[in-house]
Enzyme design. Structure first.
Site, PDB file in Angstrom:
ATOM      1  N   LYS A 101      63.873  25.986  25.985  1.00 46.61           N
ATOM      2  CA  LYS A 101      63.313  26.688  27.153  1.00 46.61           C
ATOM      3  C   LYS A 101      62.070  27.472  26.751  1.00 46.61           C
ATOM      4  O   LYS A 101      61.052  27.464  27.446  1.00 46.61           O
ATOM      5  CB  LYS A 101      64.375  27.610  27.769  1.00 46.61           C
ATOM      6  CG  LYS A 101      65.427  26.826  28.532  1.00 46.61           C
ATOM      7  CD  LYS A 101      66.677  27.616  28.873  1.00 46.61           C
ATOM      8  CE  LYS A 101      67.721  26.669  29.469  1.00 46.61           C
ATOM      9  NZ  LYS A 101      69.020  27.265  29.703  1.00 46.61           N
TER      10      LYS A 101
ATOM     11  N   ASP B  46      67.648  30.921  37.540  1.00 42.76           N
ATOM     12  CA  ASP B  46      68.802  30.042  37.368  1.00 42.76           C
ATOM     13  C   ASP B  46      69.521  29.840  38.709  1.00 42.76           C
ATOM     14  O   ASP B  46      70.434  29.023  38.821  1.00 42.76           O
ATOM     15  CB  ASP B  46      69.778  30.691  36.364  1.00 42.76           C
ATOM     16  CG  ASP B  46      70.239  29.717  35.301  1.00 42.76           C
ATOM     17  OD1 ASP B  46      69.776  28.563  35.324  1.00 42.76           O
ATOM     18  OD2 ASP B  46      71.055  30.121  34.457  1.00 42.76           O
TER      19      ASP B  46
ATOM     20  N   GLN C  88      71.438  33.116  29.149  1.00 44.72           N
ATOM     21  CA  GLN C  88      72.100  31.854  28.775  1.00 44.72           C
ATOM     22  C   GLN C  88      73.620  32.013  28.832  1.00 44.72           C
ATOM     23  O   GLN C  88      74.183  32.917  28.224  1.00 44.72           O
ATOM     24  CB  GLN C  88      71.648  31.452  27.355  1.00 44.72           C
ATOM     25  CG  GLN C  88      72.180  30.122  26.900  1.00 44.72           C
ATOM     26  CD  GLN C  88      71.624  28.947  27.712  1.00 44.72           C
ATOM     27  OE1 GLN C  88      70.436  28.875  27.995  1.00 44.72           O
ATOM     28  NE2 GLN C  88      72.502  28.036  28.098  1.00 44.72           N
TER      29      GLN C  88
END
Ligand code: NDP
Length: 297
Positions: free
Chosen positions: A55, A122, A99
């Protein structure tokens, strides 16, 4: 009967990243705006470390401002939420991704709830999930957005009237992809572990999205001839070759039994190189969308 067309997620992700990089360059030149993504990793989970590195690298390659915060597994809930709040207040950051999974003892829901919904790239905050379910502009989760791009690339922009079956109802994949299919005017069925006669349900699908996390669970004879199959599953299994399996070697397979599905489906995503590469590319796209919305450009 001819074999299904392969949907090339790697090529489509390359195209999307190139479009994002062009948009970033334009935002910098015209508005002096550099979209910024902050990724937070707690603990040492090897798979999470790989995802986080990718990422960071991909956002930098697209010309974005990119920061990665690595915290030890013993980090307290309060310290993690404090970092999220700092990032919420940081004007250089437009997207925040924590994450998952978090180490035991940390409350994932509370951490997601602490993220500013406008920076929730997200798409997991209840505000974004709620907006999505009402058909309002929302930051939608990256993998479902990637599934929709692959579907439109395969079937064309207009998906209206098609019958879509989504296997799985997680907040990360199943539910949001079903919402996006509904927004695209598909007739959507969501199936899950309590669904009766899953095979018949699947056979109704013009579009079958599999997100169950069970290796090769869906055989070719559950697939309607000519259907488009999006296999989200990523499962690690031993090699079929007993010699390699004995060495402990593993490979990735999807939730669909690719070999038999290939003979029936009209188009199908392989695993790997299907949906997987789209996820990070969509994260970059979501970060640009968030930056544009925050700055109203
Ligand atoms: P979850 O485990 O959160 O959800 C799985 C869903 O599948 C649940 O809704 C569950 O039903 C349903 N399910 C499980 N077993 C069965 C069964 N036998 N029959 C019918 N339904 C079943 O998984 P995720 O949604 O997070 O992920 C799904 C897969 O996608 C995984 O393989 C994951 O690795 C992969 N993935 C891939 C990504 C990518 O970038 N390509 C990104 C995210 C995930 P119930 O709700 O009833 O328990």
């Amino acid at each position: 009967m001819s074999e299904a067309r392969l949907i090339d997620g790697r090529a489509e992700a390359d195209n999307l990243r190139a479009r994002v990089a062009a948009e970033v360059a334009e935002l910098k030149a015209r508005h002096g705006l550099t979209p910024g993504l902050a990724v937070v990793l707690v603990g040492e989970d090897p798979a999470s470390q790989v995802y986080v590195r990718s990422k960071g690298e991909q956002s930098q390659a697209a010309g974005m401002h990119s920061v990665t915060h690595k915290l030890p597994a013993e980090t307290s809930q309060a310290a993690l939420i404090d970092l999220v709040r700092q990032l919420n207040a940081d004007p250089a950051i437009h997207g925040i991704l924590v994450q998952m999974p978090l180490p035991a003892g940390l409350d994932e829901k509370a951490v997601i709830a602490a993220i500013d919904p406008d920076k929730d790239v997200d798409g997991l905050h209840v505000i974004n999930a709620g907006r999505l379910s009402q058909g309002l502009p929302a930051l939608a989760p990256c993998t479902p957005v990637g599934c929709m791009i692959l579907l439109r690339q395969t079937l064309g922009e207009d998906l209206s009237g098609l019958r879509a079956v989504v296997l799985g109802r997680s907040i990360l994949v199943g539910r949001p992809v079903a919402q996006l299919l509904l927004q695209a005017d598909c007739t959507v069925t969501i199936a899950h572990s309590r669904t009766r006669d899953l095979a018949s349900v699947c056979r109704e699908a013009d579009i079958l999205v599999a997100a169950v996390g069970r290796p090769r669970m869906i055989p070719g004879d559950w697939i309607r001839p000519g259907a488009t199959v999006i296999d989200v599953g990523i499962n690690r299994v031993p090699f079929d070759d007993p010699a390699k399996a004995a060495e402990g070697k593993t490979k990735l397979v999807g939730d669909v039994d690719f070999r038999t599905a290939l003979k029936v489906a009209g188009a199908i995503t392989p695993v790997p190189n299907g949906v997987g590469p789209m996820t990070v590319a969509c994260l970059l796209a979501n970060t640009v969308t968030a930056a544009r919305r925050i700055h109203r450009v």
